[in-house]
Write a protein that holds these residues in place. Structure first.
Motif, short mmCIF file in Angstrom:
data_model
loop_
_atom_site.label_atom_id
_atom_site.label_comp_id
_atom_site.label_asym_id
_atom_site.label_seq_id
_atom_site.Cartn_x
_atom_site.Cartn_y
_atom_site.Cartn_z
N GLU A 141 16.43 -2.09 -11.50
CA GLU A 141 17.82 -2.19 -10.93
C GLU A 141 18.26 -3.11 -9.97
OE1 GLU A 141 19.37 2.06 -11.95
OE2 GLU A 141 19.85 1.87 -9.73
N ALA A 142 17.22 -2.40 -8.71
CA ALA A 142 17.34 -3.44 -7.37
C ALA A 142 17.20 -4.86 -7.56
CB ALA A 142 16.85 -3.30 -6.55
N CYS A 143 16.46 -5.61 -8.68
CA CYS A 143 15.91 -7.30 -8.75
C CYS A 143 15.58 -7.10 -10.46
CB CYS A 143 14.91 -6.94 -7.72
SG CYS A 143 13.98 -8.87 -7.46
N PRO A 144 16.28 -7.56 -11.45
CA PRO A 144 16.42 -6.93 -12.44
C PRO A 144 15.07 -8.40 -13.03
CG PRO A 144 18.60 -7.14 -12.18
CD PRO A 144 18.08 -7.36 -10.73
N GLU A 145 15.83 -9.99 -11.98
CA GLU A 145 15.14 -10.82 -11.80
C GLU A 145 13.32 -10.67 -12.18
OE1 GLU A 145 17.14 -11.19 -9.68
OE2 GLU A 145 19.16 -11.76 -10.68
N ALA A 146 12.70 -9.72 -10.43
CA ALA A 146 11.32 -9.08 -10.76
C ALA A 146 10.83 -8.88 -11.73
CB ALA A 146 10.81 -7.86 -9.47
N LYS A 147 9.43 -9.27 -12.09
CA LYS A 147 8.58 -9.10 -13.49
C LYS A 147 8.08 -7.51 -12.87
CE LYS A 147 10.08 -12.53 -15.06
NZ LYS A 147 11.18 -11.97 -16.72
N ILE A 148 7.76 -6.23 -13.13
CA ILE A 148 6.80 -5.34 -13.17
C ILE A 148 5.57 -5.40 -13.48
CG2 ILE A 148 7.05 -2.90 -13.49
CD1 ILE A 148 8.91 -3.62 -12.51
N ILE A 165 12.38 0.32 -2.33
CA ILE A 165 13.66 -0.01 -3.03
C ILE A 165 14.39 -0.80 -2.44
CG2 ILE A 165 15.74 0.28 -5.00
CD1 ILE A 165 12.54 0.67 -5.82
N GLY A 166 14.98 -0.39 -0.47
CA GLY A 166 15.92 -1.37 -0.04
C GLY A 166 15.32 -2.50 -0.01
N ILE A 167 14.07 -2.91 -0.06
CA ILE A 167 13.46 -3.55 0.72
C ILE A 167 13.30 -4.76 -0.76
CG2 ILE A 167 10.98 -5.15 1.01
CD1 ILE A 167 11.43 -2.59 2.88
N ILE A 168 13.13 -4.24 -1.80
CA ILE A 168 13.10 -5.54 -3.02
C ILE A 168 14.94 -6.16 -3.29
CG2 ILE A 168 13.09 -4.79 -5.59
CD1 ILE A 168 10.58 -2.96 -5.13
N GLY A 181 0.87 -1.13 0.06
CA GLY A 181 -0.09 0.04 -0.06
C GLY A 181 0.57 0.87 -0.04
N THR A 182 0.44 1.73 0.55
CA THR A 182 1.40 3.77 0.69
C THR A 182 2.74 3.56 1.84
OG1 THR A 182 -1.24 4.39 2.16
CG2 THR A 182 -0.89 5.03 -0.10
N ASP A 183 2.30 2.24 2.51
CA ASP A 183 2.97 2.74 3.99
C ASP A 183 3.80 1.25 3.50
OD1 ASP A 183 4.20 3.15 6.07
OD2 ASP A 183 2.68 3.03 7.15
N VAL A 184 5.38 1.83 3.86
CA VAL A 184 6.18 0.25 3.91
C VAL A 184 6.62 0.15 4.73
CG1 VAL A 184 6.49 0.97 1.00
CG2 VAL A 184 8.21 2.07 2.75
N SER A 185 6.08 0.81 5.98
CA SER A 185 7.38 0.36 7.46
C SER A 185 7.57 -0.48 8.08
CB SER A 185 7.08 2.11 8.02
OG SER A 185 5.57 1.99 8.54
N ASP A 186 6.47 -1.45 7.71
CA ASP A 186 5.88 -2.69 8.46
C ASP A 186 6.63 -4.05 6.94
OD1 ASP A 186 5.01 -2.19 10.47
OD2 ASP A 186 3.11 -2.67 10.67
N LEU A 187 6.95 -2.78 5.99
CA LEU A 187 6.76 -4.23 4.97
C LEU A 187 8.18 -5.56 4.82
CD1 LEU A 187 6.03 -4.81 2.42
CD2 LEU A 187 7.47 -3.68 1.07
N GLU A 188 8.78 -4.97 5.33
CA GLU A 188 10.34 -5.71 5.84
C GLU A 188 9.71 -7.04 6.41
OE1 GLU A 188 14.05 -4.22 6.15
OE2 GLU A 188 14.74 -5.95 6.84
N LYS A 189 9.28 -6.63 8.11
CA LYS A 189 8.19 -7.82 8.30
C LYS A 189 7.50 -8.92 8.03
CE LYS A 189 5.07 -6.81 11.61
NZ LYS A 189 4.30 -5.79 12.58
N HIS A 190 6.93 -8.47 7.04
CA HIS A 190 6.01 -9.19 6.18
C HIS A 190 6.69 -9.98 5.32
CE1 HIS A 190 2.53 -7.05 8.20
NE2 HIS A 190 2.86 -6.39 7.84
N PHE A 191 7.84 -9.55 4.71
CA PHE A 191 8.76 -10.38 3.79
C PHE A 191 9.60 -11.46 5.33
CE2 PHE A 191 8.33 -7.52 0.41
CZ PHE A 191 7.67 -8.36 -0.85
N GLU A 192 10.32 -10.62 5.74
CA GLU A 192 10.71 -12.23 6.47
C GLU A 192 9.76 -13.44 7.60
OE1 GLU A 192 13.28 -12.66 8.44
OE2 GLU A 192 14.21 -10.45 6.91
N HIS A 193 8.22 -12.15 7.76
CA HIS A 193 7.29 -13.57 7.78
C HIS A 193 7.20 -14.42 6.45
CE1 HIS A 193 3.22 -14.45 9.20
NE2 HIS A 193 4.16 -16.05 9.51
N ALA A 194 7.61 -14.24 6.05
CA ALA A 194 6.89 -14.80 4.23
C ALA A 194 7.94 -15.91 4.25
CB ALA A 194 6.67 -13.89 2.90
N SER A 195 8.91 -15.17 3.74
CA SER A 195 9.75 -16.29 3.53
C SER A 195 10.23 -17.25 4.70
CB SER A 195 11.78 -14.87 4.13
OG SER A 195 12.44 -14.15 3.43
#
Ligand SMILES: Cc1cc2nc3c(=O)[nH]c(=O)nc-3n(C[C@H](O)[C@H](O)[C@H](O)COP(=O)(O)O)c2cc1C
Length: 352
Positions: free
Chosen positions: A127-134, A96-99, A48-62
């Motif tokens: 640039e951050a992740c060339p394999e990611a599809k847009i 971008i850091g999280i991607i 969404g509009t707020d990425v402050s918790d996003l890292e936590k969600h990626f950690e959970h997903a991983s």
């Protein structure tokens, strides 16, 4: 390579017809995204509009993926889920850091503030992740033309039946999707570049509507509202009960800015509003209640918890017109498999 082969090569774990879960802000988190990808779809985390918790969600997903006995098979380079941003509000550098760190297989953009901003998000993500599809979600032929300039891998075409935010003025998929498809083909033929894969969104909740979207020219479908009634959605019981209760979506839901205004979700452009179930917040606004009083009542309603949702209640219940066909909370695996199966039987039963 045809489009379905391309999908299978870009996202090797998927099964077709492709079912995608929308990146619904606050609701579509790790469990939903990993569950959908695990069922052969593509699951998106909603930043969404707020990425402050996003890292936590990626950690959970991983973590969920690492613990899965049969994880979706992606290339070793990427995580087999996507992430969706609402670009006008999301913080670019942080995103971008999280991607770069988590390498999602797909990065979804929606409602950028300008053409320049969309370009910047896509260049920096690539640039951050060339394999990611847009992936870019658009709601009109005009928006599709703008999106094509950044050469997206996927265009998500969102019809006006969609739940949550979208263009205030729009068309249903039945007219929008073929026109976007033609516009894309024309541009591709003129410029000789690779065509984006087209995925349909808006009002699709089961096999019949998904089959119709494929007949209109989509290579897969996105569902938001259907997944609100899933076990893996991060959603209040009162909200989920409303999804099961409401029927006749053209009558029981409405596109409006009223709900955003009451919740203080400001920042959306004039061009956008959101579709939600009609309740007292909306009918009182229609009857002339001022915003301050309506907001005061909204704040009071929040204190009621699950009782705050309902026709005679006030809490925002974003959902699409397909709501009348959603009757049961199910696990995402069952939902994805049911839709895939439903598409096949709808197409088999076609008599022309
Ligand atoms: C509760 C809800 C929240 C949503 N949040 C987002 C979001 O954060 N970002 C986004 O790109 N789309 C969002 N959408 C729109 C979806 O991407 C998608 O277009 C829509 O759900 C498709 O229509 P459907 O709800 O009829 O399936 C949201 C939709 C709903 C219902």
């Amino acid at each position: 390579m045809d489009l379905i082969q391309r999908l299978k090569s870009d996202y090797p774990w998927i099964q077709t017809p492709l079912v995608v879960s929308a990146p619904m802000r606050l609701i579509a988190l790790a469990e939903l995204a990993v569950g959908v990808s695990g069922a052969g779809g593509i699951g998106f985390i909603g930043a969404g509009t707020d990425v402050s918790d996003l890292e936590k969600h990626f950690e959970h997903a991983s973590d969920l993926l690492a613990r899965s006995s049969s994880p979706p098979k992606s290339s070793s380079e990427v995580l087999p889920i996507g992430v969706g941003f609402i670009n006008w509000g999301a913080q670019l550098d942080q995103a971008i850091g999280i991607i770069k760190k988590y390498k999602p297989a797909a990065v979804w953009f929606f409602a950028p503030s300008s053409k320049q901003s969309l370009k910047e998000w896509s260049e920096r993500s690539r640039e951050a992740c060339p394999e990611a599809k847009i992936w870019v979600q658009v709601g009109s032929v005009r928006e599709a033309h703008l999106a094509l300039e950044i050469r997206p891998n996927v265009l998500v075409v969102q019809g006006t039946d969609a739940g949550g935010h979208g263009l205030a003025q729009g068309a249903g998929l039945i007219s929008l999707l073929p026109e976007v498809n033609d516009a894309v083909q024309e541009k591709i033929e003129k410029e000789g570049c690779e065509a984006p894969i087209i995925i349909a969104a808006g009002g699709i909740v089961e096999g019949r509507s998904a089959a119709a979207a494929l007949a209109l020219g989509a290579s897969g479908v996105v569902m938001g509202t259907r997944f609100l009634a899933s076990k893996e959605a991060n959603i209040a019981k009162g909200y989920q009960d409303e999804i099961l209760r409401a029927a006749d979506g053209g009558q029981s839901t409405v596109r409006t800015k009223v709900y955003d205004n009451l919740r203080g979700t400001t920042g959306w452009a004039e061009s956008h509003n959101a579709r939600g179930v009609i309740n007292r917040s909306y009918t009182d606004n229609l009857a002339g209640m001022g915003e301050a009083e309506n907001k005061r009542l909204y704040e009071e309603e929040i204190k009621k918890g699950d009782e705050g949702w309902g026709v005679e209640a006030r809490m925002t219940t974003y959902a699409g017109t397909g709501i009348g066909l959603v009757k049961e909370v199910k696990g995402v695996k069952e939902i994805v498999e049911e839709v895939r199966k439903g598409v096949k039987s709808a197409l088999n039963e076609l008599k022309v």
